[in-house]
Design a protein around this motif. Structure first.
Motif, PDB file in Angstrom:
ATOM      1  N   PHE A  18      40.431  35.586  47.299  1.00  0.00           N
ATOM      2  CA  PHE A  18      41.452  35.194  46.311  1.00  0.00           C
ATOM      3  C   PHE A  18      40.856  34.193  45.319  1.00  0.00           C
ATOM      4  O   PHE A  18      41.019  34.335  44.106  1.00  0.00           O
ATOM      5  N   ILE A  19      40.129  33.204  45.858  1.00  0.00           N
ATOM      6  CA  ILE A  19      39.502  32.201  44.991  1.00  0.00           C
ATOM      7  C   ILE A  19      38.456  32.861  44.092  1.00  0.00           C
ATOM      8  O   ILE A  19      38.397  32.601  42.887  1.00  0.00           O
ATOM      9  N   ALA A  20      37.670  33.762  44.681  1.00  0.00           N
ATOM     10  CA  ALA A  20      36.663  34.473  43.887  1.00  0.00           C
ATOM     11  C   ALA A  20      37.342  35.323  42.828  1.00  0.00           C
ATOM     12  O   ALA A  20      36.868  35.410  41.683  1.00  0.00           O
ATOM     13  N   GLY A  21      38.466  35.933  43.177  1.00  0.00           N
ATOM     14  CA  GLY A  21      39.212  36.757  42.220  1.00  0.00           C
ATOM     15  C   GLY A  21      39.710  35.937  41.047  1.00  0.00           C
ATOM     16  O   GLY A  21      39.677  36.382  39.895  1.00  0.00           O
ATOM     17  N   LEU A  22      40.167  34.710  41.335  1.00  0.00           N
ATOM     18  CA  LEU A  22      40.612  33.819  40.255  1.00  0.00           C
ATOM     19  C   LEU A  22      39.456  33.496  39.312  1.00  0.00           C
ATOM     20  O   LEU A  22      39.636  33.409  38.099  1.00  0.00           O
ATOM     21  N   MET A  23      38.270  33.325  39.897  1.00  0.00           N
ATOM     22  CA  MET A  23      37.125  32.914  39.085  1.00  0.00           C
ATOM     23  C   MET A  23      36.661  34.032  38.161  1.00  0.00           C
ATOM     24  O   MET A  23      36.190  33.777  37.058  1.00  0.00           O
ATOM     25  N   ILE A  24      36.771  35.288  38.627  1.00  0.00           N
ATOM     26  CA  ILE A  24      36.262  36.391  37.799  1.00  0.00           C
ATOM     27  C   ILE A  24      37.386  37.173  37.134  1.00  0.00           C
ATOM     28  O   ILE A  24      37.147  38.165  36.455  1.00  0.00           O
ATOM     29  N   GLY A  25      38.623  36.745  37.378  1.00  0.00           N
ATOM     30  CA  GLY A  25      39.750  37.359  36.678  1.00  0.00           C
ATOM     31  C   GLY A  25      40.115  38.745  37.155  1.00  0.00           C
ATOM     32  O   GLY A  25      40.523  39.597  36.370  1.00  0.00           O
ATOM     33  N   ARG A  26      39.952  39.014  38.467  1.00  0.00           N
ATOM     34  CA  ARG A  26      40.332  40.326  39.007  1.00  0.00           C
ATOM     35  C   ARG A  26      41.355  40.149  40.120  1.00  0.00           C
ATOM     36  O   ARG A  26      41.388  39.100  40.767  1.00  0.00           O
ATOM     37  N   THR A  27      42.154  41.170  40.355  1.00  0.00           N
ATOM     38  CA  THR A  27      43.063  41.127  41.491  1.00  0.00           C
ATOM     39  C   THR A  27      42.215  41.112  42.760  1.00  0.00           C
ATOM     40  O   THR A  27      41.389  41.994  42.941  1.00  0.00           O
ATOM     41  N   PRO A  28      42.386  40.090  43.602  1.00  0.00           N
ATOM     42  CA  PRO A  28      41.527  40.020  44.779  1.00  0.00           C
ATOM     43  C   PRO A  28      41.820  41.150  45.758  1.00  0.00           C
ATOM     44  O   PRO A  28      42.967  41.545  45.950  1.00  0.00           O
ATOM     45  N   GLU A  29      40.783  41.676  46.333  1.00  0.00           N
ATOM     46  CA  GLU A  29      40.953  42.659  47.396  1.00  0.00           C
ATOM     47  C   GLU A  29      39.902  42.435  48.474  1.00  0.00           C
ATOM     48  O   GLU A  29      38.790  41.978  48.189  1.00  0.00           O
ATOM     49  N   TYR A  30      40.286  42.696  49.713  1.00  0.00           N
ATOM     50  CA  TYR A  30      39.353  42.539  50.833  1.00  0.00           C
ATOM     51  C   TYR A  30      39.422  43.815  51.651  1.00  0.00           C
ATOM     52  O   TYR A  30      40.504  44.239  52.062  1.00  0.00           O
ATOM     53  N   LEU A  31      38.291  44.441  51.822  1.00  0.00           N
ATOM     54  CA  LEU A  31      38.185  45.702  52.550  1.00  0.00           C
ATOM     55  C   LEU A  31      39.130  46.755  51.973  1.00  0.00           C
ATOM     56  O   LEU A  31      39.737  47.542  52.698  1.00  0.00           O
ATOM     57  N   GLY A  32      39.262  46.746  50.650  1.00  0.00           N
ATOM     58  CA  GLY A  32      40.065  47.766  49.978  1.00  0.00           C
ATOM     59  C   GLY A  32      41.547  47.471  49.950  1.00  0.00           C
ATOM     60  O   GLY A  32      42.329  48.279  49.447  1.00  0.00           O
ATOM     61  N   LYS A  33      41.962  46.329  50.493  1.00  0.00           N
ATOM     62  CA  LYS A  33      43.386  45.985  50.484  1.00  0.00           C
ATOM     63  C   LYS A  33      43.621  44.865  49.481  1.00  0.00           C
ATOM     64  O   LYS A  33      42.969  43.806  49.552  1.00  0.00           O
ATOM     65  N   LYS A  34      44.549  45.088  48.560  1.00  0.00           N
ATOM     66  CA  LYS A  34      44.855  44.059  47.557  1.00  0.00           C
ATOM     67  C   LYS A  34      45.531  42.858  48.209  1.00  0.00           C
ATOM     68  O   LYS A  34      46.449  43.020  49.012  1.00  0.00           O
ATOM     69  N   ILE A  35      45.065  41.680  47.850  1.00  0.00           N
ATOM     70  CA  ILE A  35      45.686  40.448  48.341  1.00  0.00           C
ATOM     71  C   ILE A  35      46.613  39.957  47.234  1.00  0.00           C
ATOM     72  O   ILE A  35      46.149  39.483  46.189  1.00  0.00           O
ATOM     73  N   GLU A  36      47.908  40.083  47.470  1.00  0.00           N
ATOM     74  CA  GLU A  36      48.872  39.781  46.414  1.00  0.00           C
ATOM     75  C   GLU A  36      49.725  38.563  46.789  1.00  0.00           C
ATOM     76  O   GLU A  36      49.413  37.841  47.730  1.00  0.00           O
ATOM     77  N   VAL A  37      50.813  38.381  46.033  1.00  0.00           N
ATOM     78  CA  VAL A  37      51.604  37.151  46.167  1.00  0.00           C
ATOM     79  C   VAL A  37      52.118  36.960  47.594  1.00  0.00           C
ATOM     80  O   VAL A  37      51.999  35.871  48.169  1.00  0.00           O
TER      81      VAL A  37
END
Lengths: 37, 574
Positions: free
Chosen positions: B406-425
């Motif tokens: 999630f933190i990495a996603g914020l840094m690069i501006g992408r919806t975070p996902e881990y092992l193909g699963k989106k980490i959402e609100v």
């Protein structure tokens, strides 16, 4: 005293059971997932 | 760090990986519910007796409520067993009823896999309570933790389509299979090995012997079914000793070899679960990445702890006491350590037992140097994710992994996902709850204890060390470790109530959001890897994961640590 301490156990149990039910609703659509009226 | 310390650490890690690999393969089969036919035939009558259908997968909420119901009944049963032990059999020492507050504390402690012990086993508990109560809960609490880890792994592995959408498995089947096919066989083999090393296993009454001194005083030797409890105590990262001295007692841990096996047994399932995770999600590198992050933090902790204890006490050095290691003495800080094990095996044991949420001890952590004592405390405060408890270590680390992406996603501006699963609100809200529960319990609990008269009354060492003792106790309870810093008189209604609360919520108020995350993930479709997907199996992600654990886990506690062990260290080395 047994009533007090066993009551404490049941109270702690109730807290996490209520937490589970509450978290199931967390983020769920407010209209139950159906079409917006 | 000395050569012998380095060799011991290297051999330990080598033996651990060697043994954990095949166990991980079997755990993956258990998680995937792919058991050989003969195992299923043995299980079938159990399910029939219980009236459950093992193939019927549950929604996460049903799974959570079944888990809570099972553990709630276990706690009530354990409470009543302690209160009624005076009327029950297998009680040759005629132990009376345990006090209500202590029975509450111990019931919560063993059900939550904490195994904090406010009592002395040999002076309080009957053999029946030890076996039918504590040992049984050692199995079930360990199985509960592994079951939760299985559910989270399945959440990642599920495709999120078809009939099983959002379903996470069957709690009763998971509990049965983990206990029957993993914990019982491993414990049986280990118990036999311990008996071979000299751990006792009997129902004899306590023995009175005469000491060899000329004055010849009488001494009572406690007996009991120790080996059967000792094995699952380690395998299940439970840690509750049969005797008050735990693994420093020669009947619980008689030899250097039994000590080594106890250390390996603590990490065996937590390490094996990493391999199982990689297999079940279909990418073994993911399991290696999580294991690498755990191992790196563990090795760093050991490399602080061992030299700190080998350095000895500067106040003794100023008095001219020789603390240098030689052929005649181990040197260093030997206070509170077994001469049978010395500094290396005691320090390594302390790091292992607090990195995993085991809590067994073979040395008194209260007697460690301030720097040596801060390491076990920090390992617990990180959330017991450095290998961690059976199941709880892996699901705790996977929560941090999701936070890291999630933190990495914020840094690069992408919806975070881990092992193909989106980490959402929704997942992030649940992750926040899971991560924040234990720091709140530890810090608020410590604050209450140092302000309340009943809390301060338990302190044996006023000042910074007294604060460290309370902080350690709350850290141990809320993170379900169970080891004690000693020095704190915690078998009082105040501490039994406070620590019981911390143990229960530290366990189940974390498990519930983890199960909710698993349910949420299981319902999501697994996305294919693209060029924009953050790789989660390489050194970059391992570093990010370690950084997330250290920043989020440790920063919560820095002010509290500064008031306790940091002050002690500065005073000692001023």
């Amino acid at each position: 005293m047994d009533v007090v301490w066993m009551g404490a156990l049941l109270a702690l149990w109730s807290v996490v059971a209520a937490m589970a039910v509450g978290l199931d609703r967390l983020g769920a659509p407010k209209n139950g997932g159906g079409e917006r009226p | 760090m000395t050569a012998s310390a380095g060799s011991l650490l290297a051999f330990f890690l080598f033996a651990l990986v060697l043994l954990a690999w095949p166990v991980g393969k079997f755990l993956a089969a258990l998680c995937n519910e792919r058991l050989p036919h003969w195992m299923q035939r043995i299980e079938a009558p159990l399910y029939k007796l219980a009236g459950t259908e093992p193939g019927k997968s549950m929604h996460w909420l049903a799974y959570a409520l079944a888990l809570l119901a099972f553990n709630g009944v276990g706690a009530i049963f354990l409470y009543l067993l302690q209160r009624l032990q005076g009327f029950l059999p297998l009680n040759p020492a005629a132990m009376g009823a345990v006090s209500p507050d202590s029975a509450f504390d111990s019931a919560v402690s063993f059900v939550s896999n904490t195994n904090w012990q406010g009592y002395g086993g040999e002076s309080t508990m009957s053999y029946l309570t030890q076996m039918l109560g504590f040992t049984v809960q050692n199995f079930f609490s360990a199985a509960t933790g592994i079951a939760v880890a299985f559910v989270l792994i399945r959440g990642f592995a599920r495709r999120g389509d078809g009939k099983s959408k959002g379903l996470v498995g069957n709690f009763w089947a998971d509990l049965t299979r983990i206990t029957l096919w993993l914990l019982v066989p491993l414990s049986f083999v280990l118990a036999l090995f311990f008996v071979g090393q000299g751990v006792i296993q009997n129902f004899d009454p306590y023995k009175t012997v005469h000491t060899v001194e000329a004055t010849g005083s009488a001494q009572t030797l406690a007996m009991g079914p120790v080996a059967s409890q000792e094995a699952i105590k380690m395998i299940g990262t439970n840690g509750g000793g049969f005797f008050n001295a735990n693994s420093a007692h020669p009947y619980e841990n008689p030899t250097a070899l039994s000590n080594l096996l106890q250390m390996i047994a603590i990490f065996l399932i937590p390490a094996a679960l990493c391999f199982a995770f990689g297999r079940v999600v279909g990418d073994r590198r993911q399991g290696w990445a999580v294991l690498a992050a755990m191992a790196a933090m563990f090795v760093a902790a050991v490399m602080v702890l061992m030299p700190a204890e080998q350095a000895g006490n500067p106040l003794l050095a100023s008095l001219g006491v020789d603390q240098v290691s030689s052929a005649l003495q181990s040197g260093g800080n030997m206070e509170g350590k077994e001469v049978r094990f010395g500094i290396d095996a005691s320090a390594l044991f302390a790091a292992i037992t607090t990195a995993a949420s085991c809590g067994a001890v073979n040395a008194m952590h209260d007697s460690f140097t301030p720097l040596g004592g801060i390491v076990p405390m920090v390992l617990m405060q990180l959330g017991e994710v450095v290998f961690g408890g059976v199941g709880s270590g892996l699901y705790g680390m996977l929560i941090f992994a999701m936070l890291a992406v999630f933190i990495a996603g914020l840094m690069i501006g992408r919806t975070p996902e881990y092992l193909g699963k989106k980490i959402e609100v929704r997942e992030m809200k649940l992750i926040s709850i899971a991560i924040l529960v234990t720091p709140v319990l530890v810090l608020a609990g410590t604050a209450v204890a140092v302000m309340a008269g009943a809390g301060k009354a338990g302190i044996a060492n006023p000042g910074a060390h007294g604060f460290s003792e309370i902080l350690y106790a709350l850290s141990s309870a809320a993170n379900n470790n169970g080891s004690a810093f000693a020095g704190l008189s915690a078998n009082t209604p105040f501490y039994n109530g406070l620590l019981g609360l911390a143990m229960w919520l530290g366990r189940f108020a974390v498990i519930v959001p983890v199960l909710a995350i698993a349910g949420s993930l299981a319902a999501k479709q697994r996305l294919p890897v693209t060029g924009g997907t953050l790789p989660t199996h390489g050194p970059l992600f391992v570093s990010l994961l370690i950084g997330t654990v250290l920043l989020v886990g440790l920063l919560n506690y820095v002010p509290a640590l500064a008031l306790g062990p940091v002050v002690e260290h500065l005073v000692l080395w001023k």
